[in-house]
Design a protein around this motif. Structure first.
Motif, PDB file in Angstrom:
ATOM      1  N   ASP A 159      68.483  72.679  65.030  1.00 48.91           N
ATOM      2  CA  ASP A 159      67.966  72.109  65.387  1.00 48.91           C
ATOM      3  C   ASP A 159      66.932  72.024  64.080  1.00 48.91           C
ATOM      4  O   ASP A 159      66.744  70.623  63.338  1.00 48.91           O
ATOM      5  CB  ASP A 159      67.677  71.269  66.750  1.00 48.91           C
ATOM      6  N   ALA A 215      62.455  54.918  65.444  1.00 51.22           N
ATOM      7  CA  ALA A 215      63.948  55.416  65.787  1.00 51.22           C
ATOM      8  C   ALA A 215      64.728  56.008  64.615  1.00 51.22           C
ATOM      9  O   ALA A 215      65.511  56.962  64.154  1.00 51.22           O
ATOM     10  CB  ALA A 215      65.187  55.232  66.483  1.00 51.22           C
ATOM     11  N   GLN A 216      64.978  54.660  63.626  1.00 50.01           N
ATOM     12  CA  GLN A 216      65.678  55.560  62.449  1.00 50.01           C
ATOM     13  C   GLN A 216      64.753  56.662  62.012  1.00 50.01           C
ATOM     14  O   GLN A 216      65.385  57.508  60.824  1.00 50.01           O
ATOM     15  CB  GLN A 216      65.574  53.661  61.082  1.00 50.01           C
ATOM     16  N   GLU A 220      65.862  59.840  62.454  1.00 50.00           N
ATOM     17  CA  GLU A 220      67.024  60.192  62.313  1.00 50.00           C
ATOM     18  C   GLU A 220      66.332  60.530  60.462  1.00 50.00           C
ATOM     19  O   GLU A 220      67.455  62.072  60.211  1.00 50.00           O
ATOM     20  CB  GLU A 220      67.760  59.147  62.419  1.00 50.00           C
ATOM     21  N   ARG A 221      65.602  60.285  59.795  1.00 44.72           N
ATOM     22  CA  ARG A 221      66.124  60.161  58.629  1.00 44.72           C
ATOM     23  C   ARG A 221      65.154  61.198  58.094  1.00 44.72           C
ATOM     24  O   ARG A 221      65.373  61.404  56.247  1.00 44.72           O
ATOM     25  CB  ARG A 221      66.202  59.000  57.942  1.00 44.72           C
ATOM     26  N   ALA A 247      67.169  69.090  60.955  1.00 41.70           N
ATOM     27  CA  ALA A 247      65.373  67.820  60.526  1.00 41.70           C
ATOM     28  C   ALA A 247      65.495  68.389  58.972  1.00 41.70           C
ATOM     29  O   ALA A 247      64.481  67.149  58.487  1.00 41.70           O
ATOM     30  CB  ALA A 247      64.541  68.183  61.688  1.00 41.70           C
ATOM     31  N   ARG A 271      66.964  67.194  56.109  1.00 40.76           N
ATOM     32  CA  ARG A 271      67.225  65.460  55.652  1.00 40.76           C
ATOM     33  C   ARG A 271      66.838  65.160  54.749  1.00 40.76           C
ATOM     34  O   ARG A 271      65.764  65.481  53.751  1.00 40.76           O
ATOM     35  CB  ARG A 271      66.312  64.729  57.300  1.00 40.76           C
TER      36      ARG A 271
END
Length: 97
Positions: free
Chosen positions: A25, A57-58, A61-62, A29, A32
């Motif tokens: 994980d 939330a975006q 994720e990025r 991460a 990204r």
């Protein structure tokens, strides 16, 4: 006498068959590729304290968490230096007397 309604903390759920190995994980991460502008904007909004949950939330994720930490530390240092400069300017101008 133990309460039967409380969950027993000694028992962990069995690991799922599709669980990734430890550390994957974090590798995902750090891989990204969020832009510097996106990271700076997310950090600025967090300093201000206002953020839409969909935008947060975006960002999760990025954005690369390492970049977020670096930009956050730099922004914190710049904020403190800016406050010090402001205080020195006010004291030197004689307004504070």
């Amino acid at each position: 006498m133990p309460d039967e309604h409380l969950p027993d903390e000694r028992h962990e759920p069995p690991p799922s068959a599709d669980a990734s190995p430890p550390g994957d994980d974090l590798r995902d991460a750090v891989a990204r590729q969020g832009s510097f502008w996106q990271t700076a904007k997310a950090v600025a909004w967090s300093f201000f304290g206002v953020r839409k949950s969909s935008d947060h939330a975006q960002d999760v994720e990025r954005l690369n968490p390492l970049h977020v930490v670096i930009v956050g530390l730099l922004a914190g240092v710049l904020f403190v230096l800016g406050l010090l400069a402001l205080v020195r300017w006010v004291v030197a101008s004689g307004v504070s007397l």
